[in-house]
Write a protein that holds these residues in place. Structure first.
Motif, PDB file in Angstrom:
ATOM      1  N   ALA A 139       0.977   0.962  13.955  1.00 42.78           N
ATOM      2  CA  ALA A 139       1.017   1.666  13.022  1.00 42.78           C
ATOM      3  C   ALA A 139       1.521   1.373  11.852  1.00 42.78           C
ATOM      4  O   ALA A 139       2.855   0.698  11.838  1.00 42.78           O
ATOM      5  CB  ALA A 139       1.574   2.977  13.634  1.00 42.78           C
ATOM      6  N   ARG A 140       0.824   1.847  10.555  1.00 44.92           N
ATOM      7  CA  ARG A 140       1.718   1.473   9.355  1.00 44.92           C
ATOM      8  C   ARG A 140       2.698   2.469   9.326  1.00 44.92           C
ATOM      9  O   ARG A 140       2.685   3.725   9.325  1.00 44.92           O
ATOM     10  CB  ARG A 140       0.600   1.631   8.309  1.00 44.92           C
ATOM     11  N   LEU A 141       4.015   2.096   8.928  1.00 46.49           N
ATOM     12  CA  LEU A 141       5.124   3.041   8.958  1.00 46.49           C
ATOM     13  C   LEU A 141       5.425   3.268   7.409  1.00 46.49           C
ATOM     14  O   LEU A 141       5.611   2.153   6.528  1.00 46.49           O
ATOM     15  CB  LEU A 141       6.363   2.420   9.743  1.00 46.49           C
ATOM     16  N   GLU A 142       5.752   4.340   7.028  1.00 50.89           N
ATOM     17  CA  GLU A 142       6.000   4.788   5.805  1.00 50.89           C
ATOM     18  C   GLU A 142       7.427   5.351   5.769  1.00 50.89           C
ATOM     19  O   GLU A 142       8.338   4.883   4.664  1.00 50.89           O
ATOM     20  CB  GLU A 142       5.262   6.193   5.187  1.00 50.89           C
ATOM     21  N   GLU A 143       8.102   5.804   6.863  1.00 55.03           N
ATOM     22  CA  GLU A 143       9.556   6.367   7.060  1.00 55.03           C
ATOM     23  C   GLU A 143       9.727   6.004   8.511  1.00 55.03           C
ATOM     24  O   GLU A 143       8.861   6.198   9.292  1.00 55.03           O
ATOM     25  CB  GLU A 143       9.592   7.716   6.535  1.00 55.03           C
ATOM     26  N   TRP A 144      10.870   5.573   8.983  1.00 62.21           N
ATOM     27  CA  TRP A 144      11.421   5.557  10.248  1.00 62.21           C
ATOM     28  C   TRP A 144      12.697   5.741  10.458  1.00 62.21           C
ATOM     29  O   TRP A 144      13.662   5.571   9.466  1.00 62.21           O
ATOM     30  CB  TRP A 144      10.886   4.130  10.842  1.00 62.21           C
ATOM     31  N   ALA A 145      13.087   6.086  11.616  1.00 62.14           N
ATOM     32  CA  ALA A 145      14.648   6.227  11.938  1.00 62.14           C
ATOM     33  C   ALA A 145      15.483   4.792  12.138  1.00 62.14           C
ATOM     34  O   ALA A 145      14.803   3.911  12.426  1.00 62.14           O
ATOM     35  CB  ALA A 145      14.681   7.174  13.148  1.00 62.14           C
ATOM     36  N   PRO A 146      16.914   5.094  12.184  1.00 56.48           N
ATOM     37  CA  PRO A 146      17.591   3.652  12.421  1.00 56.48           C
ATOM     38  C   PRO A 146      17.252   3.182  13.877  1.00 56.48           C
ATOM     39  O   PRO A 146      17.137   1.772  14.088  1.00 56.48           O
ATOM     40  CB  PRO A 146      19.099   4.271  12.450  1.00 56.48           C
ATOM     41  N   GLN A 160       0.410  -1.807  -0.357  1.00 53.60           N
ATOM     42  CA  GLN A 160      -0.552  -1.058  -0.904  1.00 53.60           C
ATOM     43  C   GLN A 160      -0.185  -0.914  -2.427  1.00 53.60           C
ATOM     44  O   GLN A 160       1.118  -0.341  -2.607  1.00 53.60           O
ATOM     45  CB  GLN A 160      -0.797   0.106   0.025  1.00 53.60           C
ATOM     46  N   ASP A 161      -0.512  -1.301  -3.351  1.00 56.71           N
ATOM     47  CA  ASP A 161      -0.343  -1.138  -4.616  1.00 56.71           C
ATOM     48  C   ASP A 161       1.277  -1.947  -4.817  1.00 56.71           C
ATOM     49  O   ASP A 161       1.323  -2.949  -4.423  1.00 56.71           O
ATOM     50  CB  ASP A 161      -0.279   0.173  -5.278  1.00 56.71           C
ATOM     51  N   ASP A 162       2.133  -1.137  -5.134  1.00 58.62           N
ATOM     52  CA  ASP A 162       3.467  -1.537  -5.223  1.00 58.62           C
ATOM     53  C   ASP A 162       4.296  -1.283  -3.996  1.00 58.62           C
ATOM     54  O   ASP A 162       5.514  -1.786  -4.180  1.00 58.62           O
ATOM     55  CB  ASP A 162       4.068  -0.775  -6.571  1.00 58.62           C
ATOM     56  N   ARG A 163       3.744  -0.898  -2.971  1.00 58.21           N
ATOM     57  CA  ARG A 163       4.470  -0.648  -1.786  1.00 58.21           C
ATOM     58  C   ARG A 163       4.461  -1.494  -0.652  1.00 58.21           C
ATOM     59  O   ARG A 163       3.393  -1.875  -0.541  1.00 58.21           O
ATOM     60  CB  ARG A 163       4.271   0.959  -1.404  1.00 58.21           C
TER      61      ARG A 163
END
Length: 163
Positions: free
Chosen positions: A13-20, A125-128
């Motif tokens: 999965a492409r992660l955008e946010e994730w926990a420690p 993706q773009d600048d991310r």
């Protein structure tokens, strides 16, 4: 296949946010997957910095942590190898991996990021820029030799013992 044998198989999965705890698991998967032995220090730093941020990063943010001297103010244009002559064998191996994705020799940090994205280890993706989870092993995305496969298997065993 997952890079940590005791973890169940799951789609990437492409992660955008994730926990420690996810960042910790990604670090373990990077070790078990052979990334620390396959990449120059700039690549190891890229993977580690992305995993530890807890969110997708910009090119500027990631470039700011690269352990290289900028070329005309651009860290991405900087060589990803400290000493290409000294690291010739490792560079040749990485170039072989790059050729499998129709990429040229990996000499700059931009080349390295491009290869990691082409192999599906990071997404751009773009600048991310962000990671995928679970982190694939070197042997899952590159054509490795039998000797490399054995070395990565040894790293997986060590990661399982540490985990």
């Amino acid at each position: 296949m997952t890079t940590i044998p005791e973890e169940p198989e799951q789609p990437r999965a492409r992660l955008e946010e994730w926990a420690p705890d996810v960042a910790d698991r990604m670090a373990r998967q990077q070790l078990a997957g052979g990334w620390l032995r396959a990449l120059p220090s700039a690549g190891v730093q890229m993977l580690g910095a992305v995993a530890n941020r807890g969110r997708a990063v910009t090119r500027a943010e990631l470039g700011g942590v690269l352990p290289v001297e900028p070329v005309d103010g651009d860290r991405w244009a900087a060589p990803c190898w400290y000493d290409l002559d000294e690291d010739a064998d490792q560079a040749a191996t990485l170039d072989r991996y790059a050729a499998a994705y129709d990429r040229g020799p990996v000499r700059t940090c931009a080349d390295l990021l491009d290869l990691l994205a082409a192999a599906g280890v990071l997404w751009v993706q773009d600048d991310r820029i962000g990671p995928v989870a679970p982190v694939p092993g070197v042997d899952e995305v590159f054509p490795v030799s039998n000797a490399e496969r054995a070395e990565i298997a040894s790293l997986r065993d060590m990661a399982a013992r540490l985990g």
